[in-house]
Design a protein around this motif. Structure first.
Motif, PDB file in Angstrom:
ATOM      1  N   ARG A  92       0.598  -1.200  -0.058  1.00 22.30           N
ATOM      2  CA  ARG A  92       0.299  -0.143  -0.429  1.00 22.30           C
ATOM      3  C   ARG A  92       0.650   1.112   0.461  1.00 22.30           C
ATOM      4  NH1 ARG A  92      -5.372   1.089   2.355  1.00 22.30           N
ATOM      5  NH2 ARG A  92      -5.850  -0.878   2.288  1.00 22.30           N
ATOM      6  N   TYR A 101       1.229   4.883   2.163  1.00 23.10           N
ATOM      7  CA  TYR A 101       2.145   3.909   2.259  1.00 23.10           C
ATOM      8  C   TYR A 101       2.367   4.980   4.151  1.00 23.10           C
ATOM      9  CZ  TYR A 101       7.493   2.794   3.649  1.00 23.10           C
ATOM     10  OH  TYR A 101       8.031   1.734   3.938  1.00 23.10           O
ATOM     11  N   ASP A 102       2.663   3.769   5.115  1.00 21.08           N
ATOM     12  CA  ASP A 102       3.322   4.604   5.953  1.00 21.08           C
ATOM     13  C   ASP A 102       4.507   3.641   6.327  1.00 21.08           C
ATOM     14  OD1 ASP A 102       3.247   4.765   9.433  1.00 21.08           O
ATOM     15  OD2 ASP A 102       1.249   3.766   9.536  1.00 21.08           O
ATOM     16  N   ASN A 103       5.297   3.969   6.457  1.00 22.75           N
ATOM     17  CA  ASN A 103       6.455   3.138   6.705  1.00 22.75           C
ATOM     18  C   ASN A 103       6.682   2.422   8.487  1.00 22.75           C
ATOM     19  OD1 ASN A 103       9.483   2.124   6.634  1.00 22.75           O
ATOM     20  ND2 ASN A 103      10.394   3.529   7.207  1.00 22.75           N
ATOM     21  N   ARG A 105       4.160   0.347   9.083  1.00 24.49           N
ATOM     22  CA  ARG A 105       2.754   0.380   9.740  1.00 24.49           C
ATOM     23  C   ARG A 105       2.479  -0.165  10.164  1.00 24.49           C
ATOM     24  NH1 ARG A 105      -1.020   2.357   6.398  1.00 24.49           N
ATOM     25  NH2 ARG A 105       0.087   1.946   4.474  1.00 24.49           N
ATOM     26  N   TYR A 107       0.690  -2.720  13.799  1.00 27.96           N
ATOM     27  CA  TYR A 107       0.372  -3.746  12.643  1.00 27.96           C
ATOM     28  C   TYR A 107      -1.558  -3.566  14.932  1.00 27.96           C
ATOM     29  CZ  TYR A 107      -2.422  -8.265  14.705  1.00 27.96           C
ATOM     30  OH  TYR A 107      -3.479  -9.301  15.285  1.00 27.96           O
ATOM     31  N   ASP A 117      -4.446  -2.852   8.387  1.00 26.72           N
ATOM     32  CA  ASP A 117      -2.737  -3.036   8.588  1.00 26.72           C
ATOM     33  C   ASP A 117      -2.490  -3.799   7.209  1.00 26.72           C
ATOM     34  OD1 ASP A 117      -3.936  -5.199   9.169  1.00 26.72           O
ATOM     35  OD2 ASP A 117      -2.969  -4.783  11.604  1.00 26.72           O
ATOM     36  N   GLU A 118      -1.290  -4.169   7.796  1.00 28.16           N
ATOM     37  CA  GLU A 118      -0.730  -5.010   6.709  1.00 28.16           C
ATOM     38  C   GLU A 118      -1.136  -6.418   6.836  1.00 28.16           C
ATOM     39  OE1 GLU A 118       1.217  -3.955   4.296  1.00 28.16           O
ATOM     40  OE2 GLU A 118       1.608  -1.405   4.824  1.00 28.16           O
ATOM     41  N   ARG A 260       5.681   0.419  15.983  1.00 25.92           N
ATOM     42  CA  ARG A 260       5.925  -0.364  14.560  1.00 25.92           C
ATOM     43  C   ARG A 260       6.434  -1.631  14.719  1.00 25.92           C
ATOM     44  NH1 ARG A 260       4.474   4.339  13.895  1.00 25.92           N
ATOM     45  NH2 ARG A 260       3.915   5.020  11.696  1.00 25.92           N
TER      46      ARG A 260
END
Length: 608
Positions: A92, A101-103, A105, A107, A117-118, A260
């Motif tokens: 994403r 994008y979220d470095n 991301r 949970y 989330d991922e 993270r």
């Protein structure tokens, strides 16, 4: 983390893949409507069913276009030839996928409607694949190296019933201890990589939207020394670089970083897991070890650890002779891993081959002193016993603390920091320095050296190492770095890989090193200054090793306060946020290490 595991040339390989695989590109919808670019390679032989093997990546599914093929697909040539449906996906907000994008991301357990989330993106992807692809047996596996390894770990939290096997490799576990930080110390070697993760894009793209800063020199040491404090680096990364701002705003282990981390969520894992890492991975060594250990402690699934004599991602390459820097470890080690370990793992769980047991041990680990694979029923081995060696003021590394209470001291000057290597190149996190010759450091006045006598018998370390330093400083802040060195004998022979200006005679091979930002010695959440001149305890956990110091070698410990420009400079005066330190904050200080300091090794009794 910056491993790119593909190339787009070599006509011979391209033709072979075209002959055996067809390629399709789709946009798979997620539960919130965002669509993710997904590339699917499907075997042309439709007479049988295949499992799905997937990698999710922030580094692009290139090459784009259904008529343009990769040179190789899958984790290895072995698995590519074995026949799998190979899937790549842009995560994403990256490359040709939609979304933001979220470095790393965070949970979200117990997600509410609309939350993603991922893990949810992985679930939705797997669900689409098993319901829309033909000739699949319904079994799904995931793999990835480095950042894709993080997404492979994340997939374990998706709880999709068709996900049966995962192999996180060189996987990030927590950004405060992996990649961009080590025990809170900022990895300056990663500074240029901030452009990769900090610039956002608005729409899907097949071209890079970020640029690396032009430093105007190939001398990385001099560039960062001249640049001065981290605050002076703002001129290269403005406010539009999201990740640079996050780094500056969160110097401590606060909720931003905790959220993270992935390892704290690894419990009740159901899919089979094989965690792979390299003993000489300068980027992601913490992640694989902690991923394996956390799953092992809190889950009842099949969980195995593989650690070899590799730098970052070496196991995915076939270089024939396996060496890291100047040190050679053997031939065809990566090929052996790909065929006999990785291939066996995925074929067993995804194809049902070798019914019953996989034939793999709990831990398949390489001894980097004897250059041999060994297997164990658990890691660390049950037979490993803790033993402390003291850092005596005489320079001896001894099992007995000196009778006289004393210290060794050195002056740490921010204007002349200790290099992490004699061979500093303009790279991201370097690879070869993890086995580099440390004689240059041992001969500096600002590096303390402690050493055993010549060993009369082999000593095998298997497991973690804990440095228990008792220190003081004339300042209020300091970093402490500890290195474990294997000093080779005078008659050691050179390897073809040994650099021309070096000899392996008396080579000081770095086996392990780690740094602790002293302000975090008692808490990563709540830093505190040193009291000048007052003794303080600083414990530094060095990551696991499996290494035999052979008879005729010596065990050496080096203690220093800088490893530049691998680690950024500590001002050595107290500032609340090192990212905001000014030139006048950086002061020369005298550091002491007292001989009540020790290093606790895990020594393997009666090694095979």
């Amino acid at each position: 983390m910056l491993l790119v595991a593909f190339q787009v040339s070599c006509q011979e390989n391209e033709y072979r893949i075209r002959e055996h695989y067809s390629k399709k590109e789709v946009m798979i919808p997620m539960r919130d409507g965002i669509k993710l670019h997904t590339t699917i390679y499907t075997p042309r032989d439709t007479s049988r069913e295949y499992p799905i093997l997937m990698q999710r990546t922030p580094y692009s599914c290139r090459p784009y276009g259904e008529d343009v093929y990769r040179t190789t697909i899958g984790p290895s040539e072995t698995l590519m030839r074995d026949g799998y449906i190979i899937v790549y996906q842009d995560v994403r907000g990256r490359w040709n996928s939609e979304g933001v994008y979220d470095n790393m991301r965070a949970y979200i357990p117990n997600k509410k409607e609309g939350e993603i989330d991922e893990a949810s993106d992985t679930y939705d992807t797997i669900d689409w694949l098993v319901n829309n692809l033909e000739n699949t047996n319904g079994r799904v596996g995931v793999w990835g190296i480095s950042y894709p390894g993080f997404y492979a770990t994340y997939a374990l939290l998706s709880e999709h019933p068709n996900l049966v096997a995962a192999s996180p490799q060189a996987c990030i576990g927590d950004f405060f201890f992996d990649d961009f930080h080590h025990n809170g110390a900022y990895l300056l070697s990663y500074w240029r990589a901030t452009s990769v993760f900090g610039y956002m894009k608005d729409t899907p793209t097949t071209e890079a939207w970020y640029e690396f800063p032009d430093l105007g020199t190939q001398d990385q040491y001099q560039f960062f020394l001249d640049a001065g404090p981290l605050s002076n680096l703002d001129q290269w990364y403005k406010e539009d670089n999201v990740f640079w701002q996050q780094l500056k705003e969160h110097p401590n282990y606060d909720e931003f970083w905790r959220a993270r981390g992935i390892i704290q969520h690894l419990e009740d894992i159901d899919p089979a897991v094989m965690v792979t890492g390299g003993w000489f991975d300068a980027e992601d060594l913490y992640g694989p070890l902690e991923t394996y250990k956390n799953i092992e402690r809190r889950s009842d699934n099949y969980n195995t650890l593989v650690m070899g004599p590799w730098s970052h991602g070496d196991w995915a390459r076939n270089s024939g002779r396996q060496a890291v820097g100047n040190v050679y470890f053997g031939d065809s080690i990566s090929s052996f891993y790909q065929k006999e370990i990785e291939g066996r793992f995925f074929n067993h769980f995804l194809k049902g081959e070798a019914n019953g047991a996989t034939g793999l041990p709990e831990a398949y680990v390489f001894n980097t002193g004897t250059n041999s694979w060994n297997t164990f029923d658990q890691w660390p081995p049950e037979r490993a016993e803790k033993k402390a060696f003291f850092l005596n003021h005489t320079g001896a590394l001894s099992e007995v603390m000196a009778m006289q209470y004393d210290h060794k001291e050195f002056i740490s000057d921010p204007e002349k920091p200790v290099p992490y290597s004699e061979d500093i190149k303009m790279v991201f996190t370097p690879r070869k320095f993890m086995t580099d010759d440390q004689r240059f450091a041992a001969r500096r006045p600002d590096v303390l050296v402690y050493e055993t006598g010549v060993l009369e018998e082999d000593v095998t370390l298997a497991g973690d190492i804990l440095a228990k330093l008792v220190v003081s400083t004339t300042g209020e802040a300091a970093d402490w770095a500890v290195k474990l060195i294997d000093v080779w004998p005078a008659d050691a022979e050179d390897f073809p890989e040994t650099q021309d200006h070096l000899k392996m005679s008396n080579y000081h091979m770095m086996v392990r090193s780690e740094v602790m930002r002293g302000r975090f010695r008692n808490s990563f959440e709540n830093p505190e200054p040193f009291v000048p001149g007052e003794e303080a305890r600083v414990n530094i956990k060095l990551q696991d090793v499996y290494h035999t110091f052979k008879k005729g070698h010596r065990i050496q410990i080096q203690v220093q306060s800088t490893m530049f420009p691998y680690i950024d400079l500590n001002p050595q005066t107290w500032v609340d946020n090192i990212f905001e330190a000014k030139p006048e904050d950086f002061k020369k200080q005298t550091h002491r290490v007292y001989n009540s300091s020790s290093v606790e090794f895990s020594i393997l009794q009666n090694p095979k």
